[in-house]
Design an enzyme around this catalytic site. Sequence first.
Site, mmCIF file in Angstrom:
data_model
loop_
_atom_site.group_PDB
_atom_site.id
_atom_site.type_symbol
_atom_site.label_atom_id
_atom_site.label_comp_id
_atom_site.label_asym_id
_atom_site.label_seq_id
_atom_site.Cartn_x
_atom_site.Cartn_y
_atom_site.Cartn_z
ATOM 1 C CE LYS A 135 2.476 10.992 -12.895
ATOM 2 N NZ LYS A 135 2.611 9.405 -12.495
ATOM 3 C CB THR A 184 5.225 1.738 -12.770
ATOM 4 O OG1 THR A 184 4.510 0.815 -11.918
ATOM 5 C CG2 THR A 184 6.522 1.761 -13.145
ATOM 6 C CB SER A 193 -3.692 5.694 -22.548
ATOM 7 O OG SER A 193 -2.923 6.775 -21.420
ATOM 8 C CE1 TYR A 249 -2.000 10.904 -13.882
ATOM 9 C CE2 TYR A 249 -1.827 12.045 -16.139
ATOM 10 C CZ TYR A 249 -1.299 11.268 -15.244
ATOM 11 O OH TYR A 249 -0.601 10.341 -15.433
ATOM 12 C CB VAL A 269 1.124 4.879 -22.676
ATOM 13 C CG1 VAL A 269 1.738 3.464 -23.199
ATOM 14 C CG2 VAL A 269 1.865 5.801 -22.459
ATOM 15 N N PRO A 314 6.463 9.787 -19.541
ATOM 16 C CG PRO A 314 5.942 7.813 -19.352
ATOM 17 C CD PRO A 314 5.616 9.177 -18.209
ATOM 18 C CB VAL A 315 3.633 11.335 -24.276
ATOM 19 C CG1 VAL A 315 4.057 12.740 -24.399
ATOM 20 C CG2 VAL A 315 4.002 10.264 -25.379
ATOM 21 C CG ASP A 368 -1.865 1.238 1.357
ATOM 22 O OD1 ASP A 368 -2.200 1.832 0.770
ATOM 23 O OD2 ASP A 368 -2.937 0.547 2.364
#
Length: 287
Positions: free
Chosen positions: A111, A34, A149, A107, A137, A134-135, A14
Amino acid sequence: MEGAKERLTLCRADLLHLQSLRDAINGCDGVFHTASPVTDDPEEMVEPAVNGTKNVIAAAAEAKVRRVVFTSSIGAVTMDPNRSPDTVVDESCWSDLEFCKNTKNWYCYGKAVAEQAAWEEAKDKGVDLVIVNPVLVMGLLLQPTLNASIVHILKYLNGSAKTYANSVQAYVDVKDVALAHILVYETPAASGRYLCAESVLHRGDVVKILGKAQKNCGYFCCKCRCKDETKPRVKPYKFSNQKLKDLGLEFTPVRQSLYDTVKSLQEKGHLPIPSQHDESSIIRIQS
């Protein structure tokens, strides 16, 4: 997975529970962080993203791992209303936090502040941190369910989108994102941020690429129109992915990624599987 019986251990962790992260990370040489919520709810987005990241870095420091690779986002890079159209977006760019808050883009805000927290915590704890940004995906799906995405692409294929915005989006293949993480982990000289993007396309270009197969493929629904035709077409912004190229990453062309996305959506049951004749026409979207 090949080798899983000998080399894979699954742990329940967690992000907001430090001890569970200690149990998972102890004994590891490296950590790939990730996980992050994908939501515009500030309460669900910001706290888990920021505090969860701090906990991962803290547990990694205690375990004395060699390197932590953190998955950030293009959302932490490009949200800046004052950026000149001539500015090349690269690893030096940061999103404007006040702009994110004012536009309620939680969001991107989450980030950005999570990445900032990662850098601060890593510096404080002496952790070797490398970050991949990343853009959007695309590509093959491992899971049976849809993510945000892929829904972006599916809506132009199943007819749920009748219009598209006069805006641009950067795209990258999921396999390239995975390889980027491996490269920055395994390359001793890797450091800082790495922008992971292959192309920037206008929404209309995405619809056009998908629509090339429409003549022979009845299920394609790419007849939607721009809902902002009174204004000039927004131009794709300039960007640099040279840092990852310097590590040896060869990006998958965006047309191939779109093709793989369509094929994966078929295989997962989200789109009808065409006949053999139709399938050959789909492949032509690569050309």
